[in-house]
Design a protein around this motif. Structure first.
Motif, PDB file in Angstrom:
ATOM      1  N   GLY A 184      49.129 -43.778  80.829  1.00 57.00           N
ATOM      2  CA  GLY A 184      48.756 -44.449  79.591  1.00 57.00           C
ATOM      3  C   GLY A 184      49.543 -45.703  79.303  1.00 57.00           C
ATOM      4  O   GLY A 184      49.203 -46.448  78.387  1.00 57.00           O
ATOM      5  N   GLU A 185      50.592 -45.977  80.074  1.00 55.67           N
ATOM      6  CA  GLU A 185      51.332 -47.220  79.810  1.00 55.67           C
ATOM      7  C   GLU A 185      50.755 -48.345  80.657  1.00 55.67           C
ATOM      8  O   GLU A 185      49.994 -48.120  81.585  1.00 55.67           O
ATOM      9  CB  GLU A 185      52.832 -47.045  80.064  1.00 55.67           C
ATOM     10  N   ASN A 186      51.134 -49.586  80.337  1.00 56.36           N
ATOM     11  CA  ASN A 186      50.619 -50.692  81.132  1.00 56.36           C
ATOM     12  C   ASN A 186      51.526 -50.973  82.328  1.00 56.36           C
ATOM     13  O   ASN A 186      52.707 -50.602  82.337  1.00 56.36           O
ATOM     14  CB  ASN A 186      50.352 -51.928  80.273  1.00 56.36           C
ATOM     15  N   LEU A 187      50.929 -51.604  83.328  1.00 50.73           N
ATOM     16  CA  LEU A 187      51.631 -51.893  84.569  1.00 50.73           C
ATOM     17  C   LEU A 187      52.873 -52.740  84.350  1.00 50.73           C
ATOM     18  O   LEU A 187      53.916 -52.499  84.982  1.00 50.73           O
ATOM     19  CB  LEU A 187      50.685 -52.684  85.498  1.00 50.73           C
ATOM     20  N   ALA A 188      52.779 -53.750  83.480  1.00 47.96           N
ATOM     21  CA  ALA A 188      53.911 -54.650  83.275  1.00 47.96           C
ATOM     22  C   ALA A 188      55.142 -53.873  82.821  1.00 47.96           C
ATOM     23  O   ALA A 188      56.247 -54.081  83.342  1.00 47.96           O
ATOM     24  CB  ALA A 188      53.546 -55.732  82.259  1.00 47.96           C
TER      25      ALA A 188
END
Lengths: 95, 470, 95, 470
Positions: free
Chosen positions: A32-36
């Motif tokens: 659920g988190e973003n790649l960055a």
């Protein structure tokens, strides 16, 4: 010492870890988190090479505007700050 | 459900969301289109789904209240959607999950918010350099500090907020570097006394840093970032009152740098639609011409929030309410009383916000930090020397520089170099930056995949409004 | 410098001044305040003499318990911390 | 109106006022008798009439809320009245404006609060030495700092609150001196984490002093006060873990000193009425035996608040509610559910309060600060040497010392020397202070003019309850 700003690091509960690859190497993120964010926490800051001199670039504006954090997934160039981490995702450095 | 709305609001920050809420409360059929997956904008950005629980902050509480209000309303909230083209009338081309659809409305409200100006300095493209406002976006969604040991540099209150957030998230702040002097802040103090709670928050950020022994370098600036594929060191120098360097550099060790020089309004959509723009340093640079209640010279086009000038989140919210009411009234719904209330609140909070904006107004020395070898346009890797060569060859406008050097032509659409390029033109020509308008924006307003499918909105995929509270 | 505790001294609005006497000397107080506060602000701390050695004493508990701030008014011994200042009041040192 | 009530509550602090409110809400006819002219007790003492306007603080807000609640209730609030004698049954002799009247009730609740222990040291009787809690009473009613340049010395959080209030009121703090070590506070920290708002308030007090450059002398104590008719200098010395002096004195210049060593319960009324007492250092010394809901071994006599043990204002308020409900239930009114809720809140806030109380528990070295020439009984000017002479002559109890030396016989009724005298007896006899109960209190509980008129209450002179809000 007196801390007026508490340290909340240990009070943050994150979702189950997922493993993806960046340039073939395993990186752990959270579902659920973003790649960055996941790449930054893993110390992987160099996400693409700039045109002309090939200079190393990474996340900069974190708002989906500057296009500095673009990476390649399934051949498509996408913004790492706007792409969700998933188990087994294969991410390549762009540019 | 139809693709036709009474009012479409673009931008789900405090201003856009409040505009949508105000118009919806007057009985109008309102859509709110936002790039993010949750309401809040940059300032009240929601945590991403990986955060199962975390201590609440001032920002999460404010954002949660706004999200709750939108969810409890009749607004059609179209999240994760980017408006890439707008046709007068109004038809909006909206990209969502790789499908582009068209939505139409009678009146359009743009609440496109702000981005950040980062003054180019040697090494500012090094991985590990984040925008100062960018860092807050990272914190708010990922609760991750930018590195193990970070230097935080910038103007206004944001530099102290970012440093404080890094400490809250368990990171170490190596130093705070700010072009503002203590005297700048003393001068701002009288205007801040009317907002004691906000003043107290700022005092706590600074006091915590002082108590933690974090050096605060006042009236200093970052002059150089070193490191091969990641930040290793940051040079700083002392400034005079005009922000011109007066001392040798000293180098500080760090693995990351948050760097910013104030916010600038996102005016591209309004500019592209033909709204006249003017330059006002006190509001963050180029702003579209609007009436106080958000009207423009174009029929049924309204603007509100930081995209009309940087006045801060609280002012943006009140301005959104005012503009939403005004747009609704122009469609025959609503009363004047509510507008009066919203305007009074807006003007009061705008005064505070503009005092903060004033701390980031660039001064003449700032532009001198860029060397000939410094990359100015990050997308196309164009140096100051290349741009100056174009200027010497006769280019005299942002448009001319763009076609000559490719600077500003990259995927960011010139958003992160336009201000610096205008400075260079101003320097060369002796004209004030107010005479050098940004290049005319062209569609797409946002990057669009080379082949996009045309489709229509799948409303079933949108979150279904539930009764509040969450 | 950063003050986390604001200085409120200039934001306090007091009632009209009244003048009373302490051991024959004029002292200014504010209508409605207690004698102990008015005398303290005027720098008059020595309110009574202790028994035996006559040592100087002044307000101590400020709660009406310790009886250290007693003064004499109209021949009666009263606690300065529980007596209101009025115009023309004649206060004498006690003990 | 009659002079007979269902319940009389003595003491208008947070505990007494909440007890009265709880019982009144159950439909009982309740009188609340208080010495002050306004509800609030020492902790939320109201400003006197000379203050026309002033910035609000945490304490004024809490006090205003309580005052509003009492004013909106059916309680008969008898202000400016001192209870000087109580007859079992219950008949109370109440002095108000030089007239003594009798009031009767079915059940009696005593909420007599706390006073302060100040350890006698040479010079502590000098004019300009105020009790630490006394200083807060002064601040709250008069908004006047104790001098131009004040040393603040004492245990627990109160020393930092007083220093902070002096700064708020425009005074200068020369130094903070506290017997507590930083380590004492670190040990208290885990229990404080559950109350982040209170923790933050304390952190701000300390941080503000540090930022202002006010020296904080940890694990140090005031050993001597010099000055003829006013404080001129204060000597301090370092302590070991048992609070015994380990260093030479150093002298600090100041014109005033706030000095305190923790709060002690006011038990005289309960003690006089025959409630058994026991010694508990963790609750501030001698406390009356009560059940958790405020009942005593005496029928229809209830106790609540800091008079039953020092647990702080918030705990006192919840305990008051619990006791008021219990007293009402015993008269046939009320339900068990509300009692359960109040008890849970009480126990939670009491834990925090007792952690704070623990910082003031006296340690063996403290009593050694008194020299033979030091005055111990302020009222009668009795030195330690005189008391020790009595002890050597065979006196072995507080009562015996009192009749032999007059120490404790003065107008304060021994309230400010009883603890020090018990220490001297303990030292001489080798017995713990828990074996040396205070002298049995005798009426009057408060000083009464030699000739008092007997009368009956003039209810017309009492403030008339108005509907809330104020």
């Amino acid at each position: 010492m007196i801390r007026l700003v508490p340290n909340h690091a240990l009070k943050i509960v994150r979702s189950a870890p997922v493993v993806f690859t960046f340039d073939g190497q395993s990186v752990e993120g959270h579902a659920g988190e973003n790649l960055a964010g996941a790449l930054l926490r893993a110390g992987r800051l160099h996400l693409r090479n700039a045109p002309a001199n090939g200079g190393p670039r990474g996340a900069f504006c974190c708002m989906g505007l500057c296009q500095e954090c673009t990476v390649r997934i399934d051949g498509q160039v996408v913004e790492a700050c706007r792409t969700e981490v998933t188990q087994g995702l294969a991410v390549e450095r762009a540019g | 459900m139809s693709d036709r709305f009474d009012i479409i609001v673009v931008g789900g920050g405090p201003s856009g969301a409040r505009a949508a809420l105000a118009a919806s409360a007057q009985g109008l059929n309102v859509a709110l289109i936002d790039e993010q997956s949750a309401i809040g904008g940059q300032v009240w950005r929601a945590k991403n789904a990986s955060i199962l629980s975390a201590p609440k902050t001032h920002e999460t509480r404010a954002g949660d209240a706004l999200r709750r209000d939108v969810l409890a309303s009749d607004i059609t909230h179209i999240e994760g959607a980017r408006v890439w083209q707008i046709e007068t009338g109004w038809t909006l081309h909206v990209l969502r999950k790789d499908v582009s659809s068209e939505l139409t409305c009678k009146s359009l409200v743009l609440a496109t918010g702000a981005r950040e100006y980062v003054q180019p300095v040697p090494g500012w493209t090094t991985s590990g350099v984040l925008g100062l406002a960018g860092a807050t976006a990272l914190f708010k969604q990922s609760l991750t500090p930018p590195g193990k040991r970070t230097i935080v540099s910038g103007t206004g209150p944001l530099v102290f907020f970012v440093a404080s957030e890094i400490r809250r998230l368990g990171g170490e702040v190596a130093a705070v570097v700010t072009p503002n002097s203590r005297r700048d802040w003393m001068r701002a103090l009288p205007s801040m006394l009317g907002r004691p709670a906000l003043l107290m928050r700022g005092a706590i950020w600074v006091a915590d840093l002082m108590l933690a022994g974090v050096p605060i370098y006042w009236q200093r600036v970052v002059t150089d970032v070193s490191g091969d594929d990641q930040v290793r060191g940051v040079s700083i120098a002392k400034l005079d009152q005009n922000w011109a360097r007066t001392s040798e550099d000293i180098m500080l060790a760090a693995d990351s740098l948050c760097l910013g020089n104030g916010l600038i309004p996102n005016i591209e959509a309004a500019h592209m639609l033909g709204v006249p723009i003017r330059h006002d340093h006190a509001l963050g640079g180029w702003i579209p011409e609007t009436t106080e209640d958000g009207g423009t010279s174009i029929d049924r086009l309204y603007l509100c929030g930081d995209g009309t000038g940087i006045r801060g989140a609280e002012a943006a919210a009140h301005q959104g309410t005012l503009t939403g009411l005004c747009a609704a009234a122009d469609l025959g719904h609503g009363t004047v009383n509510l507008q009066k209330q919203a305007k009074a609140k807006w003007l009061k909070s705008a005064r505070f916000g503009m005092t903060m904006t004033a701390l980031s107004i660039p001064r003449v020395g700032q532009a001198q930090l860029t060397t000939p070898e410094t990359i100015v346009c990050r997308c196309e890797n164009v140096t100051r020397a290349t741009i100056e060569a174009e200027l010497n060859a006769g280019a005299q406008s942002s448009n001319a520089i763009k076609s000559g050097s490719r600077a500003g032509m990259g995927p960011c659409g010139g958003k992160f170099c336009a201000t610096a390029i205008a400075q260079l033109i101003a320097q060369q020509s002796g004209a004030p930056v107010a005479n050098i308008p940004p290049a005319t924006p062209r569609p797409p307003l946002r990057p669009v995949p080379l082949s996009i499918a045309a489709g229509s909105f799948d409303y079933d995929a949108l979150p279904i409004p539930k009764p509040a509270p969450l």
